[in-house]
Design an enzyme around this catalytic site. Structure first.
Site, PDB file in Angstrom:
ATOM      1  N   ILE A  89     -13.991 -17.226  20.355  1.00 49.07           N
ATOM      2  CA  ILE A  89     -13.344 -17.317  21.717  1.00 49.07           C
ATOM      3  C   ILE A  89     -11.724 -16.964  21.605  1.00 49.07           C
ATOM      4  O   ILE A  89     -11.174 -17.036  20.341  1.00 49.07           O
ATOM      5  CB  ILE A  89     -13.405 -18.955  22.228  1.00 49.07           C
ATOM      6  N   CYS A  90     -11.141 -16.511  22.451  1.00 53.09           N
ATOM      7  CA  CYS A  90      -9.798 -16.081  22.664  1.00 53.09           C
ATOM      8  C   CYS A  90      -9.273 -15.040  21.889  1.00 53.09           C
ATOM      9  O   CYS A  90      -9.880 -14.136  21.964  1.00 53.09           O
ATOM     10  CB  CYS A  90      -9.023 -17.491  22.472  1.00 53.09           C
TER      11      CYS A  90
END
Length: 181
Positions: free
Chosen positions: A109-110
């Site tokens: 994620i991210c």
């Protein structure tokens, strides 16, 4: 759904975005799995809430001692400093690549896909990330899309990616589904 499954969470000693660690961790536990915190050093890791120091968490294993074969999947939380550090540590990069080589699911994620770029595992894959990574991912051979969560099964494993903390609900569900498959 994840009974008997152990999921590695790989983070740097400092700089992981706390909510991107704790929410997927909670999702793995709630699904009956066992999360394990893996880092490049023993002791504690320091999480952050964006740029502010947050809580510390005890490391279960180091990348030098952890055997990827003993895990059923891998979560790579974000935070800017976290993956930027991890991609400079050859043992961490090898640890990540081992999950792709063994066809095990990975969720990132991210900013975490920076580590995937370094492991050379995004070529031909479709994924999302924090928007500032899109050029790096495209240059590494990936197709970048701006979506809440992307589940790519076009490679040797299932790869789950999301853009930011606002996407955590969808990310956690997709990751748990991939780990349980």
């Amino acid at each position: 759904m994840l009974n008997g499954k152990t999921i590695a969470f790989l983070v740097a000693p400092e700089g992981v975005e706390q909510v991107e660690l704790t929410e997927p961790w909670k999702a793995v536990k709630q699904a009956g799995g066992t999360p394990r915190l893996v880092s490049t050093a023993t002791g504690q890791v320091r999480a952050f809430n964006h740029l502010d120091k947050a809580d510390s968490f005890a490391v279960d294993d180091t990348v030098d001692d952890a055997d990827p074969a003993s895990f059923d999947g891998l979560v790579l939380p974000g935070g800017v400093a976290n993956p930027d550090f991890l991609r400079t540590v050859p043992q961490a990069v090898r640890f990540v690549r081992a999950f792709f080589d063994a066809s095990k699911p990975v969720a990132a994620i991210c900013h975490a896909p920076w580590t995937l770029v370094e492991a050379d595992v995004v070529r031909g894959r479709t994924l999302t990330s924090w928007p500032s990574l899109q050029t790096d991912l495209r240059n590494a051979g990936a197709t970048w899309v701006d979506e809440e969560v992307v589940v790519d099964t076009a490679g040797p494993n299932t790869l789950v990616t999301s853009r930011k903390p606002d996407d955590l609900k969808a990310f956690c569900q997709a990751a748990a589904d991939a780990f349980g498959a």
